[in-house]
Design a protein around this motif. Sequence first.
Motif, PDB file in Angstrom:
ATOM      1  N   MET A 197       0.893  -0.967  -0.273  1.00  0.00           N
ATOM      2  CA  MET A 197      -0.142   0.342  -0.372  1.00  0.00           C
ATOM      3  C   MET A 197       0.471   1.088  -0.011  1.00  0.00           C
ATOM      4  SD  MET A 197      -2.175   1.722   2.391  1.00  0.00           S
ATOM      5  CE  MET A 197      -3.236  -0.516   2.819  1.00  0.00           C
ATOM      6  N   THR A 198       0.529   2.375  -1.049  1.00  0.00           N
ATOM      7  CA  THR A 198       1.308   3.560  -0.567  1.00  0.00           C
ATOM      8  C   THR A 198       1.138   4.371   0.194  1.00  0.00           C
ATOM      9  OG1 THR A 198       1.473   3.317  -3.554  1.00  0.00           O
ATOM     10  CG2 THR A 198       2.293   5.314  -2.638  1.00  0.00           C
ATOM     11  N   LYS A 199       2.063   5.105   1.048  1.00  0.00           N
ATOM     12  CA  LYS A 199       1.270   5.716   2.130  1.00  0.00           C
ATOM     13  C   LYS A 199       0.662   7.105   1.600  1.00  0.00           C
ATOM     14  CE  LYS A 199       4.342   3.570   6.079  1.00  0.00           C
ATOM     15  NZ  LYS A 199       5.307   3.906   6.864  1.00  0.00           N
ATOM     16  N   LYS A 200       0.416   7.263   2.226  1.00  0.00           N
ATOM     17  CA  LYS A 200       0.460   8.819   1.990  1.00  0.00           C
ATOM     18  C   LYS A 200       0.886  10.276   2.734  1.00  0.00           C
ATOM     19  CE  LYS A 200      -4.484   8.515   0.252  1.00  0.00           C
ATOM     20  NZ  LYS A 200      -6.070   8.558  -0.049  1.00  0.00           N
ATOM     21  N   LYS A 201       0.493  10.861   2.008  1.00  0.00           N
ATOM     22  CA  LYS A 201       1.467  11.843   2.269  1.00  0.00           C
ATOM     23  C   LYS A 201       0.824  13.060   3.294  1.00  0.00           C
ATOM     24  CE  LYS A 201       5.225  11.395  -1.106  1.00  0.00           C
ATOM     25  NZ  LYS A 201       6.310  12.139  -1.975  1.00  0.00           N
ATOM     26  N   ILE A 202       1.279  13.681   4.481  1.00  0.00           N
ATOM     27  CA  ILE A 202       0.586  14.617   5.575  1.00  0.00           C
ATOM     28  C   ILE A 202       1.973  15.671   5.504  1.00  0.00           C
ATOM     29  CG2 ILE A 202      -0.080  14.696   7.549  1.00  0.00           C
ATOM     30  CD1 ILE A 202      -1.835  12.658   8.029  1.00  0.00           C
ATOM     31  N   PHE A 203       1.676  16.921   5.162  1.00  0.00           N
ATOM     32  CA  PHE A 203       2.705  18.013   5.215  1.00  0.00           C
ATOM     33  C   PHE A 203       2.019  18.751   6.430  1.00  0.00           C
ATOM     34  CE2 PHE A 203       5.458  21.912   4.530  1.00  0.00           C
ATOM     35  CZ  PHE A 203       6.598  21.038   4.697  1.00  0.00           C
ATOM     36  N   VAL A 204       3.162  19.043   7.834  1.00  0.00           N
ATOM     37  CA  VAL A 204       2.627  20.832   8.297  1.00  0.00           C
ATOM     38  C   VAL A 204       2.985  21.341   8.311  1.00  0.00           C
ATOM     39  CG1 VAL A 204       2.567  20.575  11.263  1.00  0.00           C
ATOM     40  CG2 VAL A 204       2.094  17.886  10.320  1.00  0.00           C
ATOM     41  N   ILE A 205       2.574  22.460   8.717  1.00  0.00           N
ATOM     42  CA  ILE A 205       3.020  23.521   8.912  1.00  0.00           C
ATOM     43  C   ILE A 205       2.486  23.999  10.419  1.00  0.00           C
ATOM     44  CG2 ILE A 205       2.574  25.884   7.659  1.00  0.00           C
ATOM     45  CD1 ILE A 205       1.650  24.993   5.063  1.00  0.00           C
ATOM     46  N   MET A 206       4.037  24.233  10.652  1.00  0.00           N
ATOM     47  CA  MET A 206       3.889  24.879  12.124  1.00  0.00           C
ATOM     48  C   MET A 206       5.161  25.673  13.211  1.00  0.00           C
ATOM     49  SD  MET A 206       5.100  21.194  14.600  1.00  0.00           S
ATOM     50  CE  MET A 206       5.175  22.455  16.210  1.00  0.00           C
ATOM     51  N   PRO A 207       4.433  26.976  13.497  1.00  0.00           N
ATOM     52  CA  PRO A 207       5.424  27.192  14.734  1.00  0.00           C
ATOM     53  C   PRO A 207       6.968  26.561  14.858  1.00  0.00           C
ATOM     54  CG  PRO A 207       4.169  27.950  15.561  1.00  0.00           C
ATOM     55  CD  PRO A 207       3.374  26.650  14.370  1.00  0.00           C
ATOM     56  N   PHE A 208       8.421  26.611  14.633  1.00  0.00           N
ATOM     57  CA  PHE A 208       9.446  25.581  14.618  1.00  0.00           C
ATOM     58  C   PHE A 208      10.261  26.336  15.968  1.00  0.00           C
ATOM     59  CE2 PHE A 208      13.523  24.145  14.367  1.00  0.00           C
ATOM     60  CZ  PHE A 208      13.682  23.141  14.153  1.00  0.00           C
ATOM     61  N   VAL A 209       9.963  27.236  16.568  1.00  0.00           N
ATOM     62  CA  VAL A 209      10.753  27.998  17.880  1.00  0.00           C
ATOM     63  C   VAL A 209      10.308  28.632  18.656  1.00  0.00           C
ATOM     64  CG1 VAL A 209      12.534  29.996  18.346  1.00  0.00           C
ATOM     65  CG2 VAL A 209      12.737  29.101  15.587  1.00  0.00           C
ATOM     66  N   SER A 210       9.202  29.321  18.526  1.00  0.00           N
ATOM     67  CA  SER A 210       8.108  29.555  19.918  1.00  0.00           C
ATOM     68  C   SER A 210       7.064  29.730  19.589  1.00  0.00           C
ATOM     69  CB  SER A 210       9.370  30.284  20.236  1.00  0.00           C
ATOM     70  OG  SER A 210       8.642  31.733  19.453  1.00  0.00           O
ATOM     71  N   ALA A 211       6.005  29.036  20.188  1.00  0.00           N
ATOM     72  CA  ALA A 211       4.149  29.532  20.650  1.00  0.00           C
ATOM     73  C   ALA A 211       4.217  29.894  21.740  1.00  0.00           C
ATOM     74  CB  ALA A 211       3.688  28.414  19.182  1.00  0.00           C
ATOM     75  N   ASN A 212       3.442  30.236  21.717  1.00  0.00           N
ATOM     76  CA  ASN A 212       2.359  31.150  23.267  1.00  0.00           C
ATOM     77  C   ASN A 212       3.958  30.813  24.437  1.00  0.00           C
ATOM     78  OD1 ASN A 212      -0.036  29.651  21.836  1.00  0.00           O
ATOM     79  ND2 ASN A 212      -0.456  31.898  22.496  1.00  0.00           N
ATOM     80  N   THR A 213       4.081  29.637  25.437  1.00  0.00           N
ATOM     81  CA  THR A 213       4.990  28.993  26.471  1.00  0.00           C
ATOM     82  C   THR A 213       5.922  27.631  25.788  1.00  0.00           C
ATOM     83  OG1 THR A 213       3.306  27.745  27.207  1.00  0.00           O
ATOM     84  CG2 THR A 213       3.571  30.000  28.257  1.00  0.00           C
ATOM     85  N   ARG A 214       5.688  27.298  24.834  1.00  0.00           N
ATOM     86  CA  ARG A 214       6.286  26.802  23.551  1.00  0.00           C
ATOM     87  C   ARG A 214       7.708  26.908  23.268  1.00  0.00           C
ATOM     88  NH1 ARG A 214       2.102  23.124  21.004  1.00  0.00           N
ATOM     89  NH2 ARG A 214       1.031  24.902  19.656  1.00  0.00           N
ATOM     90  N   ASP A 215       9.249  26.370  23.604  1.00  0.00           N
ATOM     91  CA  ASP A 215      10.061  26.480  22.991  1.00  0.00           C
ATOM     92  C   ASP A 215      10.335  25.839  22.173  1.00  0.00           C
ATOM     93  OD1 ASP A 215      11.133  24.086  24.418  1.00  0.00           O
ATOM     94  OD2 ASP A 215      11.892  25.121  25.827  1.00  0.00           O
ATOM     95  N   GLU A 216      11.390  25.110  21.693  1.00  0.00           N
ATOM     96  CA  GLU A 216      11.099  24.633  19.590  1.00  0.00           C
ATOM     97  C   GLU A 216      11.937  23.223  20.726  1.00  0.00           C
ATOM     98  OE1 GLU A 216      15.223  24.392  17.025  1.00  0.00           O
ATOM     99  OE2 GLU A 216      14.993  25.593  17.839  1.00  0.00           O
ATOM    100  N   ALA A 217      12.202  22.721  21.491  1.00  0.00           N
ATOM    101  CA  ALA A 217      12.389  21.266  22.111  1.00  0.00           C
ATOM    102  C   ALA A 217      10.571  20.785  22.161  1.00  0.00           C
ATOM    103  CB  ALA A 217      12.688  21.261  23.249  1.00  0.00           C
ATOM    104  N   SER A 218      10.116  21.891  23.141  1.00  0.00           N
ATOM    105  CA  SER A 218       8.777  21.476  23.380  1.00  0.00           C
ATOM    106  C   SER A 218       7.849  21.219  21.817  1.00  0.00           C
ATOM    107  CB  SER A 218       7.968  22.611  24.072  1.00  0.00           C
ATOM    108  OG  SER A 218       9.063  22.848  24.968  1.00  0.00           O
ATOM    109  N   LEU A 219       7.635  22.243  20.848  1.00  0.00           N
ATOM    110  CA  LEU A 219       7.243  22.390  20.042  1.00  0.00           C
ATOM    111  C   LEU A 219       7.394  20.949  19.088  1.00  0.00           C
ATOM    112  CD1 LEU A 219       7.562  25.628  18.732  1.00  0.00           C
ATOM    113  CD2 LEU A 219       5.229  24.170  19.239  1.00  0.00           C
ATOM    114  N   THR A 220       8.625  20.503  18.855  1.00  0.00           N
ATOM    115  CA  THR A 220       9.658  19.157  17.487  1.00  0.00           C
ATOM    116  C   THR A 220       8.705  18.395  18.576  1.00  0.00           C
ATOM    117  OG1 THR A 220      11.329  20.424  17.605  1.00  0.00           O
ATOM    118  CG2 THR A 220      10.790  17.966  17.426  1.00  0.00           C
ATOM    119  N   SER A 221       8.704  17.883  20.063  1.00  0.00           N
ATOM    120  CA  SER A 221       7.461  17.026  21.030  1.00  0.00           C
ATOM    121  C   SER A 221       6.833  16.910  20.658  1.00  0.00           C
ATOM    122  CB  SER A 221       7.707  16.984  23.072  1.00  0.00           C
ATOM    123  OG  SER A 221       9.468  17.020  22.460  1.00  0.00           O
ATOM    124  N   PHE A 222       6.075  18.270  20.625  1.00  0.00           N
ATOM    125  CA  PHE A 222       4.638  17.898  20.144  1.00  0.00           C
ATOM    126  C   PHE A 222       3.732  17.431  19.051  1.00  0.00           C
ATOM    127  CE2 PHE A 222       0.848  20.299  18.495  1.00  0.00           C
ATOM    128  CZ  PHE A 222      -0.083  20.335  18.749  1.00  0.00           C
TER     129      PHE A 222
END
Length: 335
Positions: A1-26
């Motif tokens: 089965m061919t996998k469909k592709k999902i691309f996520v657009i999102m902040p990378f460095v900061s968003a509200n109280t989250r930093d880069e590591a938190s956003l990556t984990s999210f």
Amino acid sequence: MTKKKIFVIMPFVSANTRDEASLTSFFNDYIKYPIETARGLSSEYSVSRSGNSLLILDNIIEDIAAADIVICDLSGEMANPNVMFELGLRLSTSPKPTILIREESEKNKKIFDVSGLYTYGYSLTGTRNLERFLLDKLAEYETNHEAYESPVLKILDHRAAFWMMLPVRKASAFLGGIASAAEASLRAFARAVALHVHKKGGHLEVDDSMLIYKAILSLPDKIVLEDFDYKISSIPSLDSYLSSVYLLGLVEDDVERKFREYAMAYSLSFSKGNSSLFAETKFGEFLGYAFETLILMNLSRVIIRVLGERQGGTERAALVSKFFDVAKDSQLIGG
């Protein structure tokens, strides 16, 4: 089965109280992992996102435009410039689904650019709800191809801007050239077969070159073609196609791969005198050539019709299905 592709657009460095590591984990824990390991969906998905760069690289543009689904996280007190640019790029280049989400916060300012579009608000203490929302949306799009309309392309009546249509028109013209060249080759072949049979004291009526396969198949004496010295020629436009990427990103990935596989097999089988190597008799050689040339013409013309339909629409899905039905009949690629 061919996998469909999902691309996520999102902040990378900061968003509200989250930093880069938190956003990556999210991204990894609450978007990528739940979707890629989900059960109950009819498709498998690979999920990726853009990186920390102010440059919109070619591959990112291709990923955004070609992704089967885009998830855009608008999180942050203010609109993130990179996120908004990439979202605008997606909405203006693809009719495929885009899902908007945003972390709820009292500090959030209204983003007027997308205020008319539904955005799912999520809480970091309720990520299960976010996961369920995303999986439910994927299931909805799998069962109802008409469930989403790009707000930009909807205004344009699902027609892309002129500059966006140029690659489609170029690909359509190129495929039309392949189909026309194949038909011309088949017409010349039909005349040569009819003349050869006539010289042998037989009769072969081929008013339509598209019927040459059936005409050869109906020959009462199959041996009549054993001394038929016809040199099958290659189709230059087909060989040129194999060195290009005309369909990449314009049609479904599995369609592009299958047509490229077929084009390669056809080119190897019916050029430079190779056709005799793949058949036990002259009758089998020429019968196969007539049949596969018809397949090539049909595949090319079906793809042209696919290019003319809106991505994600039921008409396009039906044509894609027809394409694979035609490909299944080929003896070159085994269906």
